[in-house]
Design an enzyme around this catalytic site. Structure first.
Site, mmCIF file in Angstrom:
data_model
loop_
_atom_site.group_PDB
_atom_site.id
_atom_site.type_symbol
_atom_site.label_atom_id
_atom_site.label_comp_id
_atom_site.label_asym_id
_atom_site.label_seq_id
_atom_site.Cartn_x
_atom_site.Cartn_y
_atom_site.Cartn_z
ATOM 1 N N LYS A 152 75.538 95.575 16.070
ATOM 2 C CA LYS A 152 75.753 95.644 17.522
ATOM 3 C C LYS A 152 74.551 95.150 18.312
ATOM 4 O O LYS A 152 74.675 94.331 19.200
ATOM 5 C CB LYS A 152 75.896 97.114 17.934
ATOM 6 C CG LYS A 152 77.229 97.671 18.032
ATOM 7 C CD LYS A 152 77.250 99.010 18.780
ATOM 8 C CE LYS A 152 76.155 100.004 18.610
ATOM 9 N NZ LYS A 152 76.070 100.862 17.519
ATOM 10 N N ARG A 161 79.428 106.440 24.250
ATOM 11 C CA ARG A 161 79.505 106.997 22.906
ATOM 12 C C ARG A 161 80.337 108.272 22.867
ATOM 13 O O ARG A 161 80.552 108.812 21.794
ATOM 14 C CB ARG A 161 78.098 107.347 22.445
ATOM 15 C CG ARG A 161 77.486 106.369 21.488
ATOM 16 C CD ARG A 161 76.092 106.865 21.202
ATOM 17 N NE ARG A 161 75.600 106.424 19.957
ATOM 18 C CZ ARG A 161 74.702 105.440 19.828
ATOM 19 N NH1 ARG A 161 74.254 104.800 20.878
ATOM 20 N NH2 ARG A 161 74.269 105.122 18.642
ATOM 21 N N ARG A 178 67.317 97.654 7.793
ATOM 22 C CA ARG A 178 67.010 97.436 9.206
ATOM 23 C C ARG A 178 65.538 97.685 9.539
ATOM 24 O O ARG A 178 64.936 98.642 9.090
ATOM 25 C CB ARG A 178 67.878 98.362 10.047
ATOM 26 C CG ARG A 178 67.552 98.308 11.523
ATOM 27 C CD ARG A 178 68.698 98.711 12.348
ATOM 28 N NE ARG A 178 68.791 100.153 12.469
ATOM 29 C CZ ARG A 178 69.751 100.744 13.172
ATOM 30 N NH1 ARG A 178 70.669 100.019 13.770
ATOM 31 N NH2 ARG A 178 69.784 102.038 13.255
ATOM 32 N N ARG A 222 62.758 102.232 11.611
ATOM 33 C CA ARG A 222 62.922 103.228 12.668
ATOM 34 C C ARG A 222 62.753 104.648 12.147
ATOM 35 O O ARG A 222 63.147 104.946 11.040
ATOM 36 C CB ARG A 222 64.311 103.082 13.291
ATOM 37 C CG ARG A 222 64.323 102.148 14.471
ATOM 38 C CD ARG A 222 65.701 101.810 14.917
ATOM 39 N NE ARG A 222 66.599 102.951 15.081
ATOM 40 C CZ ARG A 222 67.799 102.855 15.649
ATOM 41 N NH1 ARG A 222 68.211 101.706 16.114
ATOM 42 N NH2 ARG A 222 68.576 103.906 15.748
ATOM 43 N N ARG A 254 74.183 110.721 12.326
ATOM 44 C CA ARG A 254 74.655 109.722 13.297
ATOM 45 C C ARG A 254 76.045 109.214 12.931
ATOM 46 O O ARG A 254 76.885 109.006 13.801
ATOM 47 C CB ARG A 254 73.655 108.570 13.401
ATOM 48 C CG ARG A 254 72.548 108.897 14.417
ATOM 49 C CD ARG A 254 71.230 108.250 14.061
ATOM 50 N NE ARG A 254 71.288 106.823 14.030
ATOM 51 C CZ ARG A 254 70.606 106.063 13.171
ATOM 52 N NH1 ARG A 254 69.834 106.610 12.264
ATOM 53 N NH2 ARG A 254 70.713 104.767 13.221
#
Ligand code: ADP
Ligand code: ZN
Length: 222
Positions: free
Chosen positions: A17, A93, A130, A163, A174
């Site tokens: 995204k 969300r 990531r 992260r 999440r």
């Protein structure tokens, strides 16, 4: 003249995204508004707000609706954003956020909500790969989207790191919250004729081409 675009990006964590939102914002020359980036910038700034946000982010919990909605309302009411458009990334969300968004966007409304589809196997791999710039928030992947110089951001020269919330337990939380709070928004946007389901697999360029073709097609129909 490029017509701009008013888009929402939906999708599970790791669907790409953020990367695609940045690319679409360049293509349509509209601002990219990413709630996660705004929160991470607040955390880096060391402000009291950032300090509060951090407890939610690191645990993989959602920041309370009233805080997020107030923040997005402020961002979207800037004249330059409502004029040409925007790419909203990471918002809405929850159903409360989605209802609030339609109110904020009146009377022009939204062009499209893009749902980036991906299965959970791929998601876990992508999240493990990531990386993010610790200064400007640009997204990278050690698999298919490395910075040109290892560990250094292409955009700003900042340090590229993993992260803090890409830990196993925060990722699990999440994904759980995604299924419970965010996945129902897919049907919500569909009911309003605003949904485009898009395959999130492929190289970043392939996916961008696919998304642009779909957005342009929809804008012609409108
Ligand atoms: P991801 O999609 O990988 O979870 P984001 O960068 O979009 O990453 O969001 C990171 C974190 O920021 C979330 O886990 C949550 O704590 C907070 N956050 C971002 N957007 C929202 C939102 N719309 N509502 C509530 N919390 C949010
Ligand atoms: Zn950077």
């Amino acid at each position: 003249m490029n017509p701009g675009a008013r888009l929402v990006m939906l999708g599970k964590q790791g669907a790409g995204k953020g990367t695609q939102a940045v690319r679409l914002s360049r293509h349509y020359v509209v601002p990219h508004v990413a709630t996660g980036d705004i929160f991470r910038a607040a955390v880096r700034s060391g402000s009291e707000f950032g300090h509060k946000a951090r407890t939610y982010l690191d645990a993989g919990e959602l920041v309370p609706d009233e805080i997020v909605i107030g923040m997005v309302r402020e961002q979207l009411t800037h004249v330059e954003i409502t004029h040409r458009g925007f790419i909203l990334d990471g918002f809405p969300r929850t159903s409360q956020q989605a209802e609030a968004l339609l109110g904020i966007l009146e009377p022009k409304g939204l062009d499209l909500a893009i749902n980036m589809k991906i299965d959970t196997d791929h998601v876990l791999k992508r999240l493990a790969a990531r990386r993010v710039c610790s200064d400007c928030g640009a997204n990278y992947s050690v698999v298919d989207n490395r910075p040109k110089v290892r560990g250094i951001c292409d955009v700003c020269g900042g340090e590229v790191v993993q992260r803090d919330d890409d830990t196993e337990s925060a990722i699990r939380r999440r994904l759980e919250l995604y299924e419970r709070e965010t996945a129902p928004l897919i049907a919500w946007f569909e009911k309003r004729g605003l949904l485009a389901n898009m395959d999130a697999l492929g190289s970043p360029d392939e996916v961008t081409d696919r998304l642009v073709a779909e957005v342009d097609r929809r804008k012609q129909v409108l």
